[in-house]
Design an enzyme around this catalytic site. Sequence first.
Site, PDB file in Angstrom:
ATOM      1  N   ASP A  48       4.028   0.227  -6.388  1.00 30.65           N
ATOM      2  CA  ASP A  48       3.899  -1.234  -6.474  1.00 30.65           C
ATOM      3  C   ASP A  48       3.635  -1.667  -5.030  1.00 30.65           C
ATOM      4  OD1 ASP A  48       4.425  -3.693  -8.387  1.00 30.65           O
ATOM      5  OD2 ASP A  48       5.506  -4.202  -6.584  1.00 30.65           O
ATOM      6  N   LYS A  76      12.193  -1.005 -13.180  1.00 30.29           N
ATOM      7  CA  LYS A  76      11.556  -1.303 -11.897  1.00 30.29           C
ATOM      8  C   LYS A  76      12.523  -0.928 -10.792  1.00 30.29           C
ATOM      9  CE  LYS A  76       7.754  -3.191 -10.169  1.00 30.29           C
ATOM     10  NZ  LYS A  76       6.372  -3.193 -10.643  1.00 30.29           N
TER      11      LYS A  76
HETATM   12  P1  NAP Z   1      -0.199  -3.803  -2.261  1.00 26.78           P
HETATM   13  O1  NAP Z   1      -1.237  -2.755  -2.379  1.00 26.78           O
HETATM   14  O2  NAP Z   1       0.989  -3.540  -1.403  1.00 26.78           O
HETATM   15  O3  NAP Z   1      -0.921  -5.151  -1.795  1.00 26.78           O
HETATM   16  C1  NAP Z   1      -0.251  -6.365  -1.764  1.00 26.78           C
HETATM   17  C2  NAP Z   1      -1.181  -7.403  -1.167  1.00 26.78           C
HETATM   18  O4  NAP Z   1      -0.574  -8.664  -1.306  1.00 26.78           O
HETATM   19  C3  NAP Z   1      -1.424  -7.207   0.331  1.00 26.78           C
HETATM   20  O5  NAP Z   1      -2.696  -7.678   0.662  1.00 26.78           O
HETATM   21  C4  NAP Z   1      -0.323  -8.072   0.963  1.00 26.78           C
HETATM   22  O6  NAP Z   1      -0.642  -8.533   2.270  1.00 26.78           O
HETATM   23  C5  NAP Z   1      -0.285  -9.227  -0.012  1.00 26.78           C
HETATM   24  N1  NAP Z   1       1.078  -9.784  -0.015  1.00 26.78           N
HETATM   25  C6  NAP Z   1       2.236  -9.169  -0.363  1.00 26.78           C
HETATM   26  N2  NAP Z   1       3.290  -9.989  -0.220  1.00 26.78           N
HETATM   27  C7  NAP Z   1       2.779 -11.146   0.228  1.00 26.78           C
HETATM   28  C8  NAP Z   1       3.348 -12.395   0.557  1.00 26.78           C
HETATM   29  N3  NAP Z   1       4.671 -12.603   0.480  1.00 26.78           N
HETATM   30  N4  NAP Z   1       2.505 -13.370   0.968  1.00 26.78           N
HETATM   31  C9  NAP Z   1       1.170 -13.168   1.057  1.00 26.78           C
HETATM   32  N5  NAP Z   1       0.566 -12.008   0.762  1.00 26.78           N
HETATM   33  C10 NAP Z   1       1.361 -11.023   0.353  1.00 26.78           C
HETATM   34  O7  NAP Z   1       0.393  -4.185  -3.701  1.00 26.78           O
HETATM   35  P2  NAP Z   1      -0.350  -4.139  -5.113  1.00 26.78           P
HETATM   36  O8  NAP Z   1      -0.002  -2.846  -5.751  1.00 26.78           O
HETATM   37  O9  NAP Z   1      -1.759  -4.553  -4.985  1.00 26.78           O
HETATM   38  O10 NAP Z   1       0.461  -5.261  -5.916  1.00 26.78           O
HETATM   39  C11 NAP Z   1       0.107  -6.648  -5.899  1.00 26.78           C
HETATM   40  C12 NAP Z   1       0.763  -7.361  -7.057  1.00 26.78           C
HETATM   41  O11 NAP Z   1       0.326  -6.759  -8.287  1.00 26.78           O
HETATM   42  C13 NAP Z   1       2.288  -7.320  -7.107  1.00 26.78           C
HETATM   43  O12 NAP Z   1       2.757  -8.507  -7.725  1.00 26.78           O
HETATM   44  C14 NAP Z   1       2.560  -6.158  -8.028  1.00 26.78           C
HETATM   45  O13 NAP Z   1       3.842  -6.233  -8.620  1.00 26.78           O
HETATM   46  C15 NAP Z   1       1.453  -6.354  -9.046  1.00 26.78           C
HETATM   47  N6  NAP Z   1       1.108  -5.157  -9.841  1.00 26.78           N
HETATM   48  C16 NAP Z   1       0.682  -4.024  -9.243  1.00 26.78           C
HETATM   49  C17 NAP Z   1       0.328  -2.947 -10.032  1.00 26.78           C
HETATM   50  C18 NAP Z   1      -0.219  -1.672  -9.446  1.00 26.78           C
HETATM   51  O14 NAP Z   1      -0.594  -0.792 -10.223  1.00 26.78           O
HETATM   52  N7  NAP Z   1      -0.333  -1.531  -8.145  1.00 26.78           N
HETATM   53  C19 NAP Z   1       0.431  -3.025 -11.429  1.00 26.78           C
HETATM   54  C20 NAP Z   1       0.848  -4.221 -12.010  1.00 26.78           C
HETATM   55  C21 NAP Z   1       1.174  -5.286 -11.204  1.00 26.78           C
HETATM   56  P3  NAP Z   1       0.138  -7.913   3.534  1.00 26.78           P
HETATM   57  O15 NAP Z   1      -0.396  -6.516   3.663  1.00 26.78           O
HETATM   58  O16 NAP Z   1      -0.218  -8.804   4.655  1.00 26.78           O
HETATM   59  O17 NAP Z   1       1.598  -7.939   3.179  1.00 26.78           O
END
Ligand code: NAP
Length: 449
Positions: A170, A130
Amino acid sequence: MHVDVPAKVHEIYDEVLRRNPGEGEFHQAVREVLDSLAVVLDRHSEYAEMKTIERICEPERQIIFRVPWQDDRGEVQINRGFRVEFNSALGPYKGGLRFHPSVNLGIVKFLGFEQIFKNALTGMPIGGGKGGSDFDPKGRSDAEVMRFCQSFMTELYRHLGEYTDVPAGDIGVGAREIGYLFGQYKRITNRYESGVLTGKGLGWGGALVRTEATGYGAAFFAEAMMTVRGESFEGKRVVISGSGNVAVYGIEKVHQLGGTVVACSDSGGYVVDENGIDLEVLKQVKERERGRISDYADRVASAEFVEGGSVWDVPCEVAVPSATQNELDDDAATVLARNGCRYVIEGANMPTTPSAVKVLRDAGVAFAPGKAANAGGVATSALEMQQNASRDRWTFEHSEARLAEIMRDIHTRCHETAEEYGSPGDLVLGANVAGFLQVAEAVHAHGLI
Ligand code: NAP
């Protein structure tokens, strides 16, 4: 050799604490896995003798570097870049890059550690890693994001390769960032090495369904949990936190499977829409305009925006935390259970605190850990690597069918392992033990390296 298992587990955890001071999220992730592995040490004393768990808890390599760049006003900015190459027993390091101001070594290590077991569960040949930076893309122009990505890759490229280390996106890293990162890698190395990054654009080596994969995968996993209980999504009220990549496509698939998502959020608050979240409006606000969730409520008459507060106050039968780590605490879990929630599926990585998991368990809520339920993203990344290697391109239908099959297989594996190790229904134990056993076997086969 006789092993005093509880003492051994304590000893391993104490050493992790000693060696990694101040890395709370990493400690939490290790603790959760160790709690599950006592049953393995009971049956396999060789893993104690060979210090297999200790070896898996120590990253193979940790890279920390300076990322200098200039903003649009000409001011010099300095960020910190990270890549933790945790374990390559099953294949090249694989795991996303996170750009968020909260990123530090402990967070990258927790995510990398989780990734080892998640990747093993997919059954694909990928190790765990990561990376990321404390850079905040929010409010930055495209040109600033590009300059940052170019500087970040100017150091990182030397550690990557399709057979070495293959990052993806991510939080804060989507198609735009992957494009800039790939461009700089290509420029420096003079190689069009498609398999070095996943989550690429569809026109230049990306794979269909990669964008949708994590959210779709979590919904497929939830469906498999419901099938075991003779249920389905049909008619169920669902709340999904976040409104990023995982949340948006989780909502899309839940709607296709017959559920209704009535609330989602971002870091500014949450929206409730009793008619079900209108996905077209949400995508317009979040994917195209990069706006706030409050903008959704401004456009949809049936929606109400609640500033701050907890999205988990909204009653639902199924909750899918899909924003960030430790976003669902024991107070939220208590409210969810009291309001009749019966399933919690982690779309994000470790979004539920350990005490919240206990509250849910005690209340009889079926719980799926992220390392199993959100593995669809990385599994589809592995399918993207497979298509890049064979210069092939699969259809959406074929890719989605593969994803659905992988998610059902992961569920079956976790479910059966939990039964085999004496904890039926405990998917946390099932995921940790099944993932660990696969990695441990490869670690042994490769000798003491
Ligand atoms: P993303 O597209 O950047 O979206 C993140 C979302 O979560 C946004 O709506 C953001 O709101 C909110 N958020 C982030 N930090 C926050 C906080 N401290 N408090 C409240 N809201 C928060 O990211 P993502 O890819 O969807 O990832 C979300 C989660 O899934 C993470 O834990 C990531 O590690 C996990 N994940 C992602 C993938 C993937 O393929 N993308 C795969 C496995 C796991 P704001 O815009 O207001 O910050």
